[in-house]
Scaffold this motif. Sequence first.
Motif, PDB file in Angstrom:
ATOM      1  N   GLY A  25       0.810  -1.215   0.000  1.00 13.15           N
ATOM      2  CA  GLY A  25       0.000   0.000   0.000  1.00 13.15           C
ATOM      3  C   GLY A  25       0.837   1.256   0.000  1.00 13.15           C
ATOM      4  O   GLY A  25       0.557   2.221  -0.727  1.00 13.15           O
ATOM      5  N   VAL A  53     -10.116   2.978  -3.412  1.00 20.61           N
ATOM      6  CA  VAL A  53      -9.443   1.739  -3.013  1.00 20.61           C
ATOM      7  C   VAL A  53     -10.366   0.567  -3.309  1.00 20.61           C
ATOM      8  O   VAL A  53     -11.568   0.642  -3.099  1.00 20.61           O
ATOM      9  N   ASP A  56     -10.738  -3.942   1.191  1.00 21.62           N
ATOM     10  CA  ASP A  56     -10.827  -3.489   2.589  1.00 21.62           C
ATOM     11  C   ASP A  56      -9.823  -4.261   3.446  1.00 21.62           C
ATOM     12  O   ASP A  56     -10.186  -4.948   4.397  1.00 21.62           O
ATOM     13  N   THR A  60      -5.171  -0.541   2.330  1.00 23.07           N
ATOM     14  CA  THR A  60      -6.017   0.650   2.352  1.00 23.07           C
ATOM     15  C   THR A  60      -5.575   1.620   3.434  1.00 23.07           C
ATOM     16  O   THR A  60      -5.525   2.839   3.219  1.00 23.07           O
ATOM     17  N   ASP A  61      -5.254   1.112   4.623  1.00 21.42           N
ATOM     18  CA  ASP A  61      -4.765   1.983   5.689  1.00 21.42           C
ATOM     19  C   ASP A  61      -3.453   2.644   5.295  1.00 21.42           C
ATOM     20  O   ASP A  61      -3.234   3.825   5.551  1.00 21.42           O
ATOM     21  N   LEU A  76     -11.275   9.525   0.242  1.00 20.22           N
ATOM     22  CA  LEU A  76     -10.999   8.102   0.091  1.00 20.22           C
ATOM     23  C   LEU A  76     -12.328   7.422  -0.229  1.00 20.22           C
ATOM     24  O   LEU A  76     -13.275   7.488   0.557  1.00 20.22           O
ATOM     25  N   PRO A  78     -14.176   3.944  -1.067  1.00 17.98           N
ATOM     26  CA  PRO A  78     -14.077   2.482  -1.131  1.00 17.98           C
ATOM     27  C   PRO A  78     -15.004   1.882  -2.186  1.00 17.98           C
ATOM     28  O   PRO A  78     -16.175   2.234  -2.277  1.00 17.98           O
ATOM     29  N   ASP A  80     -15.405  -2.080  -3.187  1.00 20.69           N
ATOM     30  CA  ASP A  80     -14.863  -3.380  -2.800  1.00 20.69           C
ATOM     31  C   ASP A  80     -14.929  -4.379  -3.951  1.00 20.69           C
ATOM     32  O   ASP A  80     -15.876  -5.125  -4.104  1.00 20.69           O
ATOM     33  N   ALA A  86      -5.737   0.372  -6.452  1.00 21.38           N
ATOM     34  CA  ALA A  86      -6.297   1.680  -6.114  1.00 21.38           C
ATOM     35  C   ALA A  86      -6.120   2.608  -7.304  1.00 21.38           C
ATOM     36  O   ALA A  86      -5.201   2.438  -8.118  1.00 21.38           O
TER      37      ALA A  86
END
Length: 203
Positions: A25, A53, A56, A60-61, A76, A78, A80, A86
């Motif tokens: 990431g 992104v 999960d 992602t962090d 950001l 999401p 999924d 990303a």
Amino acid sequence: MLTLDELLKEAEVAHGHLCAGQILGVRMAMLACARLGIDEPRGKDRKRLVTWVEIDRCATDAIGVVTGCRLGKRALKPVDYGKMAATFADLSLPLGEDRYKAIRVCALESSKQRAKELYPDVEPKNAQQMLAYREMPEAELFSEEWVSVYLPPKEFPGYKGERVACAQCGEGINYDRFVVGEGEGEILCRACAAPKERYYQPI
């Protein structure tokens, strides 16, 4: 831009531990910023970047740490797809009709095999990948693709939209996330408009 080691330390603090996904990431976000010419994503360039992104998980962090993009800042997004990928959009590069130039970066499946080849005697697999992912060339870790993304003004960070109440449950709805019901055209939240599809059910 901070160094890889500095960003990995920050990612470890934010996520609670350091793992192969965190390294991917961090490197993914660093690569995207470099391609977009964004030197200080958390400083002077902080309003240029919106990131989608596709998983999960840990990466992602890490992406949030590097870019400064946060869910609560609406920077950001999401989606999924279950992919280690990303897309990083630069709001200073409009393409017209609410579209912006972006780069999509995806981790290559072959990177796992390459990590095995580089460190065959290292166990467990996560330790093996952590060592390899720190030093592998970007071309062995990621695919890159220039793309356009659709981002209308109401999806921008900082957008102040109308707040309405659901005609059924009475809860407030922000950012036009309501549904106009059939029949009398009532404004409904998505949960009341499709109760079988909501993620929770009353007990």
